[in-house]
Design a protein around this motif. Structure first.
Motif, PDB file in Angstrom:
ATOM      1  N   GLY A 229      18.956  26.763  46.404  1.00 38.80           N
ATOM      2  CA  GLY A 229      18.743  25.398  45.949  1.00 38.80           C
ATOM      3  C   GLY A 229      17.494  25.280  45.098  1.00 38.80           C
ATOM      4  N   GLU A 230      17.328  24.129  44.493  1.00 33.23           N
ATOM      5  CA  GLU A 230      16.109  23.815  43.744  1.00 33.23           C
ATOM      6  C   GLU A 230      15.327  22.791  44.546  1.00 33.23           C
ATOM      7  OE1 GLU A 230      14.591  21.671  39.617  1.00 33.23           O
ATOM      8  OE2 GLU A 230      16.678  22.318  39.763  1.00 33.23           O
ATOM      9  N   TRP A 231      14.029  23.031  44.735  1.00 31.68           N
ATOM     10  CA  TRP A 231      13.176  22.110  45.480  1.00 31.68           C
ATOM     11  C   TRP A 231      12.319  21.335  44.494  1.00 31.68           C
ATOM     12  CZ3 TRP A 231       7.944  21.098  46.150  1.00 31.68           C
ATOM     13  CH2 TRP A 231       7.625  20.261  47.218  1.00 31.68           C
ATOM     14  N   VAL A 232      12.243  20.007  44.677  1.00 31.95           N
ATOM     15  CA  VAL A 232      11.392  19.160  43.849  1.00 31.95           C
ATOM     16  C   VAL A 232      10.487  18.329  44.752  1.00 31.95           C
ATOM     17  CG1 VAL A 232      12.988  19.043  41.894  1.00 31.95           C
ATOM     18  CG2 VAL A 232      13.158  17.348  43.718  1.00 31.95           C
ATOM     19  N   ASP A 233       9.314  18.009  44.243  1.00 29.65           N
ATOM     20  CA  ASP A 233       8.348  17.184  44.975  1.00 29.65           C
ATOM     21  C   ASP A 233       8.495  15.749  44.483  1.00 29.65           C
ATOM     22  OD1 ASP A 233       6.279  16.163  46.455  1.00 29.65           O
ATOM     23  OD2 ASP A 233       4.687  17.197  45.345  1.00 29.65           O
ATOM     24  N   GLU A 234       9.472  15.037  45.058  1.00 30.75           N
ATOM     25  CA  GLU A 234       9.744  13.650  44.683  1.00 30.75           C
ATOM     26  C   GLU A 234       9.911  12.814  45.941  1.00 30.75           C
ATOM     27  OE1 GLU A 234      13.128  13.464  42.051  1.00 30.75           O
ATOM     28  OE2 GLU A 234      12.323  15.045  40.757  1.00 30.75           O
ATOM     29  N   GLN A 235       9.621  11.521  45.829  1.00 36.12           N
ATOM     30  CA  GLN A 235       9.735  10.609  46.960  1.00 36.12           C
ATOM     31  C   GLN A 235      11.143  10.613  47.535  1.00 36.12           C
ATOM     32  OE1 GLN A 235       9.224   6.381  46.080  1.00 36.12           O
ATOM     33  NE2 GLN A 235       7.973   6.206  47.928  1.00 36.12           N
ATOM     34  N   VAL A 236      12.122  10.563  46.679  1.00 36.87           N
ATOM     35  CA  VAL A 236      13.524  10.632  47.093  1.00 36.87           C
ATOM     36  C   VAL A 236      14.295  11.326  45.979  1.00 36.87           C
ATOM     37  CG1 VAL A 236      14.169   8.352  46.201  1.00 36.87           C
ATOM     38  CG2 VAL A 236      15.458   9.319  48.072  1.00 36.87           C
ATOM     39  N   LYS A 237      15.248  12.174  46.381  1.00 37.04           N
ATOM     40  CA  LYS A 237      16.084  12.871  45.398  1.00 37.04           C
ATOM     41  C   LYS A 237      17.545  12.664  45.783  1.00 37.04           C
ATOM     42  CE  LYS A 237      17.290  15.484  42.027  1.00 37.04           C
ATOM     43  NZ  LYS A 237      17.245  14.900  40.696  1.00 37.04           N
TER      44      LYS A 237
ATOM     45  N   ARG B 121      22.114  23.063  44.481  1.00 39.01           N
ATOM     46  CA  ARG B 121      21.758  21.662  44.721  1.00 39.01           C
ATOM     47  C   ARG B 121      20.256  21.472  44.558  1.00 39.01           C
ATOM     48  NH1 ARG B 121      25.921  19.138  47.443  1.00 39.01           N
ATOM     49  NH2 ARG B 121      25.116  17.360  46.319  1.00 39.01           N
ATOM     50  N   THR B 122      19.834  20.245  44.250  1.00 35.44           N
ATOM     51  CA  THR B 122      18.415  19.909  44.125  1.00 35.44           C
ATOM     52  C   THR B 122      18.049  18.983  45.266  1.00 35.44           C
ATOM     53  OG1 THR B 122      18.543  20.125  41.725  1.00 35.44           O
ATOM     54  CG2 THR B 122      16.646  18.924  42.616  1.00 35.44           C
ATOM     55  N   LEU B 123      17.017  19.373  46.013  1.00 33.97           N
ATOM     56  CA  LEU B 123      16.576  18.622  47.189  1.00 33.97           C
ATOM     57  C   LEU B 123      15.067  18.480  47.185  1.00 33.97           C
ATOM     58  CD1 LEU B 123      18.959  20.769  48.167  1.00 33.97           C
ATOM     59  CD2 LEU B 123      18.476  19.739  50.352  1.00 33.97           C
ATOM     60  N   THR B 124      14.600  17.532  47.984  1.00 31.17           N
ATOM     61  CA  THR B 124      13.196  17.470  48.338  1.00 31.17           C
ATOM     62  C   THR B 124      13.126  17.516  49.857  1.00 31.17           C
ATOM     63  OG1 THR B 124      11.074  16.413  47.886  1.00 31.17           O
ATOM     64  CG2 THR B 124      12.936  14.941  48.386  1.00 31.17           C
ATOM     65  N   SER B 125      11.929  17.734  50.377  1.00 35.29           N
ATOM     66  CA  SER B 125      11.732  17.883  51.816  1.00 35.29           C
ATOM     67  C   SER B 125      10.233  17.931  52.078  1.00 35.29           C
ATOM     68  CB  SER B 125      12.359  19.199  52.310  1.00 35.29           C
ATOM     69  OG  SER B 125      11.643  20.308  51.764  1.00 35.29           O
ATOM     70  N   TRP B 126       9.882  18.149  53.338  1.00 35.67           N
ATOM     71  CA  TRP B 126       8.495  18.478  53.663  1.00 35.67           C
ATOM     72  C   TRP B 126       8.185  19.755  52.878  1.00 35.67           C
ATOM     73  CZ3 TRP B 126       4.706  15.813  55.551  1.00 35.67           C
ATOM     74  CH2 TRP B 126       3.545  16.458  55.965  1.00 35.67           C
ATOM     75  N   PRO B 127       7.008  19.862  52.255  1.00 36.79           N
ATOM     76  CA  PRO B 127       6.717  20.986  51.364  1.00 36.79           C
ATOM     77  C   PRO B 127       6.914  22.379  51.971  1.00 36.79           C
ATOM     78  CG  PRO B 127       5.061  19.285  51.095  1.00 36.79           C
ATOM     79  CD  PRO B 127       5.928  18.866  52.261  1.00 36.79           C
ATOM     80  N   SER B 128       6.761  22.545  53.271  1.00 34.29           N
ATOM     81  CA  SER B 128       6.890  23.880  53.861  1.00 34.29           C
ATOM     82  C   SER B 128       8.316  24.424  53.802  1.00 34.29           C
ATOM     83  CB  SER B 128       6.391  23.885  55.310  1.00 34.29           C
ATOM     84  OG  SER B 128       7.207  23.073  56.127  1.00 34.29           O
TER      85      SER B 128
END
Length: 181
Positions: free
Chosen positions: A138-146, A121-128
């Protein structure tokens, strides 16, 4: 439709609870505060105590079937407490297995990691959390909303309180699609 908001007895970031709660209400749905213990939960404004909110149902007395979707607010301590509670983790996993949408912001995805549902799955979150998400497959992306529709349930994730407007718009749209609205 009833929407479960799963929070620990303390540690939830207040605005990440109250803004999505209001969005659910404004959308004509019914938010339900579910926690690991009865009584009240203590919200925080970052590290400072904020307001308390009454628990509607404990996770032990709640069932996935009675809800159309799940919201996992953040706060640093909130998801850390939740992921140590087997019933809370099972509750989250149950939403995913049932194909119901899950919205999570900031540190909230830690509970998704603990539930073992982020692989592929691809998610975003607080960077930590990026390393935890990647280590869980999972895959982490730096986006406002995913919005990730790649599994049994749709995940709607955001990074932080500054993203709340976009987060609320995205998850209410996904919840409406899931309910046939």
């Amino acid at each position: 439709m009833q929407i479960a908001f799963l929070v620990a007895p303390e540690g939830v970031e207040q605005v990440e609870l109250t803004d999505p709660w209001q969005a659910v209400t404004d959308n004509g749905d019914t938010p339900v505060l579910v926690s690991t213990a009865p009584g009240e939960i203590q919200a925080f404004n970052h590290l400072d105590k904020a307001d308390t909110f009454p628990v509607d149902r404990t996770v032990a007395d709640a069932s996935v079937e009675e809800f159309g979707a799940l919201v996992l607010p953040g706060g640093v301590a909130n998801p850390d407490f939740l992921r140590m509670d087997e019933k809370a983790v099972a509750f989250v996993r149950g939403f995913v297995e049932a194909g119901k949408p899950v919205a999570s912001i900031c540190h909230g995805p830690w509970t998704l990691v603990e539930a073992g549902v982020v692989r592929g799955r691809t998610l975003t979150s607080w960077p930590s959390l990026r390393t935890d998400i990647r280590n869980a497959g999972g895959e982490w992306v730096d986006e406002q909303v995913k919005v990730c529709e790649g599994g049994p349930s749709t995940f709607i994730t955001s990074r932080k309180p500054d993203d709340l407007k976009a987060f609320c718009e995205a998850f209410t749209a996904e919840f409406a699609k899931a309910s046939g609205g």
